[in-house]
Design a protein around this motif. Structure first.
Motif, PDB file in Angstrom:
ATOM      1  N   ALA A  62     -26.258 -17.536  36.105  1.00 18.04           N
ATOM      2  CA  ALA A  62     -25.921 -15.729  36.132  1.00 18.04           C
ATOM      3  C   ALA A  62     -25.410 -15.593  34.705  1.00 18.04           C
ATOM      4  CB  ALA A  62     -24.566 -15.697  37.120  1.00 18.04           C
ATOM      5  N   ASN A  63     -25.080 -15.883  33.802  1.00 17.58           N
ATOM      6  CA  ASN A  63     -24.456 -15.594  32.252  1.00 17.58           C
ATOM      7  C   ASN A  63     -26.409 -15.820  31.511  1.00 17.58           C
ATOM      8  OD1 ASN A  63     -21.478 -14.986  32.194  1.00 17.58           O
ATOM      9  ND2 ASN A  63     -22.131 -16.895  33.420  1.00 17.58           N
ATOM     10  N   ILE A  64     -26.861 -16.088  31.684  1.00 14.11           N
ATOM     11  CA  ILE A  64     -28.460 -16.741  30.999  1.00 14.11           C
ATOM     12  C   ILE A  64     -28.854 -15.413  31.401  1.00 14.11           C
ATOM     13  CG2 ILE A  64     -30.916 -17.487  31.323  1.00 14.11           C
ATOM     14  CD1 ILE A  64     -28.914 -20.207  31.503  1.00 14.11           C
ATOM     15  N   LEU A  65     -29.186 -15.171  32.224  1.00 13.16           N
ATOM     16  CA  LEU A  65     -30.042 -13.900  33.236  1.00 13.16           C
ATOM     17  C   LEU A  65     -29.284 -12.985  32.800  1.00 13.16           C
ATOM     18  CD1 LEU A  65     -30.660 -14.575  37.231  1.00 13.16           C
ATOM     19  CD2 LEU A  65     -31.857 -14.681  35.288  1.00 13.16           C
ATOM     20  N   ARG A  66     -27.987 -12.383  32.781  1.00 17.96           N
ATOM     21  CA  ARG A  66     -27.546 -11.071  32.023  1.00 17.96           C
ATOM     22  C   ARG A  66     -26.893 -11.181  30.586  1.00 17.96           C
ATOM     23  NH1 ARG A  66     -21.155 -10.491  31.438  1.00 17.96           N
ATOM     24  NH2 ARG A  66     -20.900 -11.835  32.282  1.00 17.96           N
ATOM     25  N   ILE A  67     -27.358 -12.153  29.797  1.00 22.06           N
ATOM     26  CA  ILE A  67     -28.408 -11.883  28.976  1.00 22.06           C
ATOM     27  C   ILE A  67     -29.103 -11.212  28.526  1.00 22.06           C
ATOM     28  CG2 ILE A  67     -28.761 -13.712  26.512  1.00 22.06           C
ATOM     29  CD1 ILE A  67     -26.660 -15.356  26.821  1.00 22.06           C
ATOM     30  N   PHE A  68     -30.385 -11.763  29.253  1.00 19.25           N
ATOM     31  CA  PHE A  68     -32.266 -11.326  29.497  1.00 19.25           C
ATOM     32  C   PHE A  68     -31.826  -9.359  29.912  1.00 19.25           C
ATOM     33  CE2 PHE A  68     -33.144 -15.681  29.037  1.00 19.25           C
ATOM     34  CZ  PHE A  68     -33.614 -15.449  28.037  1.00 19.25           C
ATOM     35  N   PHE A  69     -30.722  -9.293  30.924  1.00 15.33           N
ATOM     36  CA  PHE A  69     -30.163  -8.397  31.362  1.00 15.33           C
ATOM     37  C   PHE A  69     -29.499  -7.559  30.533  1.00 15.33           C
ATOM     38  CE2 PHE A  69     -27.536  -5.536  33.680  1.00 15.33           C
ATOM     39  CZ  PHE A  69     -27.725  -4.514  34.183  1.00 15.33           C
ATOM     40  N   TRP A  70     -29.246  -7.181  29.816  1.00 19.87           N
ATOM     41  CA  TRP A  70     -28.778  -7.351  27.952  1.00 19.87           C
ATOM     42  C   TRP A  70     -30.229  -7.170  27.354  1.00 19.87           C
ATOM     43  CZ3 TRP A  70     -28.151  -8.056  22.452  1.00 19.87           C
ATOM     44  CH2 TRP A  70     -27.511  -6.899  22.536  1.00 19.87           C
ATOM     45  N   ILE A  71     -31.005  -7.453  26.818  1.00 21.02           N
ATOM     46  CA  ILE A  71     -31.698  -7.783  26.091  1.00 21.02           C
ATOM     47  C   ILE A  71     -32.428  -6.319  26.577  1.00 21.02           C
ATOM     48  CG2 ILE A  71     -33.743  -8.386  25.544  1.00 21.02           C
ATOM     49  CD1 ILE A  71     -32.596 -11.066  25.051  1.00 21.02           C
ATOM     50  N   GLY A  72     -32.672  -6.190  28.034  1.00 16.55           N
ATOM     51  CA  GLY A  72     -33.672  -5.337  28.406  1.00 16.55           C
ATOM     52  C   GLY A  72     -33.101  -3.978  28.676  1.00 16.55           C
ATOM     53  N   LYS A  73     -31.499  -3.703  29.061  1.00 16.30           N
ATOM     54  CA  LYS A  73     -30.941  -2.749  29.075  1.00 16.30           C
ATOM     55  C   LYS A  73     -29.062  -3.076  28.259  1.00 16.30           C
ATOM     56  CE  LYS A  73     -28.628   0.425  32.962  1.00 16.30           C
ATOM     57  NZ  LYS A  73     -29.238   0.705  34.167  1.00 16.30           N
ATOM     58  N   GLN A  74     -29.176  -2.591  27.359  1.00  9.39           N
ATOM     59  CA  GLN A  74     -28.068  -3.023  26.612  1.00  9.39           C
ATOM     60  C   GLN A  74     -26.831  -2.846  26.980  1.00  9.39           C
ATOM     61  OE1 GLN A  74     -28.823  -2.612  21.936  1.00  9.39           O
ATOM     62  NE2 GLN A  74     -30.653  -4.236  21.891  1.00  9.39           N
ATOM     63  N   PHE A  75     -25.543  -2.678  27.515  1.00  8.09           N
ATOM     64  CA  PHE A  75     -24.118  -2.595  27.185  1.00  8.09           C
ATOM     65  C   PHE A  75     -23.575  -2.583  26.647  1.00  8.09           C
ATOM     66  CE2 PHE A  75     -25.832  -6.103  30.485  1.00  8.09           C
ATOM     67  CZ  PHE A  75     -25.037  -7.044  29.870  1.00  8.09           C
ATOM     68  N   GLU A  76     -22.165  -2.899  27.231  1.00  6.34           N
ATOM     69  CA  GLU A  76     -21.528  -3.612  26.278  1.00  6.34           C
ATOM     70  C   GLU A  76     -21.776  -4.807  25.662  1.00  6.34           C
ATOM     71  OE1 GLU A  76     -17.264  -2.840  26.513  1.00  6.34           O
ATOM     72  OE2 GLU A  76     -17.606  -1.330  28.531  1.00  6.34           O
ATOM     73  N   VAL A  77     -21.618  -4.887  24.077  1.00  6.59           N
ATOM     74  CA  VAL A  77     -21.330  -6.387  23.492  1.00  6.59           C
ATOM     75  C   VAL A  77     -20.521  -7.556  23.962  1.00  6.59           C
ATOM     76  CG1 VAL A  77     -21.156  -7.429  21.586  1.00  6.59           C
ATOM     77  CG2 VAL A  77     -22.538  -4.997  21.496  1.00  6.59           C
ATOM     78  N   THR A  78     -19.307  -6.458  24.340  1.00  6.35           N
ATOM     79  CA  THR A  78     -18.231  -7.405  24.621  1.00  6.35           C
ATOM     80  C   THR A  78     -18.377  -8.567  25.775  1.00  6.35           C
ATOM     81  OG1 THR A  78     -16.122  -5.796  23.497  1.00  6.35           O
ATOM     82  CG2 THR A  78     -15.645  -7.103  25.538  1.00  6.35           C
ATOM     83  N   LEU A  79     -18.945  -7.798  26.786  1.00  7.83           N
ATOM     84  CA  LEU A  79     -20.030  -8.376  27.888  1.00  7.83           C
ATOM     85  C   LEU A  79     -20.892  -9.822  27.443  1.00  7.83           C
ATOM     86  CD1 LEU A  79     -19.951  -5.201  30.507  1.00  7.83           C
ATOM     87  CD2 LEU A  79     -18.125  -7.938  30.233  1.00  7.83           C
TER      88      LEU A  79
END
Length: 221
Positions: A62-79
């Motif tokens: 889940a968290n590896i996928l969320r990191i790649f999701f952040w790369i594609g659609k940047q949300f809060e750096v906190t997350l």
């Protein structure tokens, strides 16, 4: 009079900044904190039967996928930082479980990732095998993301997969307790964490597209 108002405004702004910082720190480390008592319990008892290592599998994916999701659609750096902390926490849990299981092992036979045995998947005897799996999964995600990151549908699918895995966090532990016919060895703090998820559902829903939210909400329940 104007100076007093300016000082008051600065004081209020400073208070809000401090509260915001504390809230960010709580969000970054809050998801990992409930696993500290479970870590201590395993250390104390020398027994891992009450904790399902597949919880680590779910959270790592889940968290590896969320990191790649952040790369594609940047949300809060906190997350993003929260994902990094959670990954490190799960590695710490796996390292401890491997050490305890190897110290209690009677048989000399070990399960390795190179055995390519589906039945022993995520039941490996060596911590390095878990690292190897996560490295391979990360490389796979990186290659696919490199090819498809320009696609909005792909990015949103990454986000959906991330929160879907995280919403199903309690399932591995539930199955473990059912097979053991007991919750012995699982700390109530960890049970709360798995019930509530590693972060608030509201945060997960914010990351999801609106049309994905009913699916994620249903899975979390």
């Amino acid at each position: 009079m104007d100076e007093e108002m300016i000082l008051q405004e600065e004081a209020v702004q400073g208070s809000w900044t401090l509260l915001s910082l504390l809230a960010s720190l709580l969000m970054v480390f809050g998801g990992a904190l409930p696993y500290v008592p479970q870590y201590q319990e395993i250390q104390r008892s020398g027994n891992t039967e009450g904790f399902s290592t597949r919880v680590c599998l779910v959270l790592l994916i889940a968290n590896i996928l969320r990191i790649f999701f952040w790369i594609g659609k940047q949300f809060e750096v906190t997350l993003l930082l929260q994902s990094v902390v959670m990954i490190l926490t799960m590695f710490a849990m796996l390292h401890l479980c491997c050490a305890v299981q190897n110290s209690n092992r009677v048989s000399t036979k070990q399960h390795r990732i190179t055995d390519l045995n589906v039945g022993s998947f995520w039941k490996w005897s060596v911590f390095e095998d878990y690292l190897l799996f996560c490295f391979g999964f990360t490389v796979l995600c990186a290659v696919v993301s490199l090819l498809l990151m320009d696609s909005g549908v792909f990015v949103e699918t990454l986000g959906l997969l991330a929160v879907t895995f995280e919403a199903m966090l309690g399932m591995p532990q539930l199955l473990q307790n059912f097979n053991n016919r007991s919750t012995k060895g699982m700390r109530t703090h960890s049970g709360w964490a798995m019930t509530a998820g590693s972060r608030p559902l509201s945060t997960a829903l914010v990351e999801c597209p609106r049309y994905h939210r009913p699916i994620v909400g249903w899975l979390e329940v």
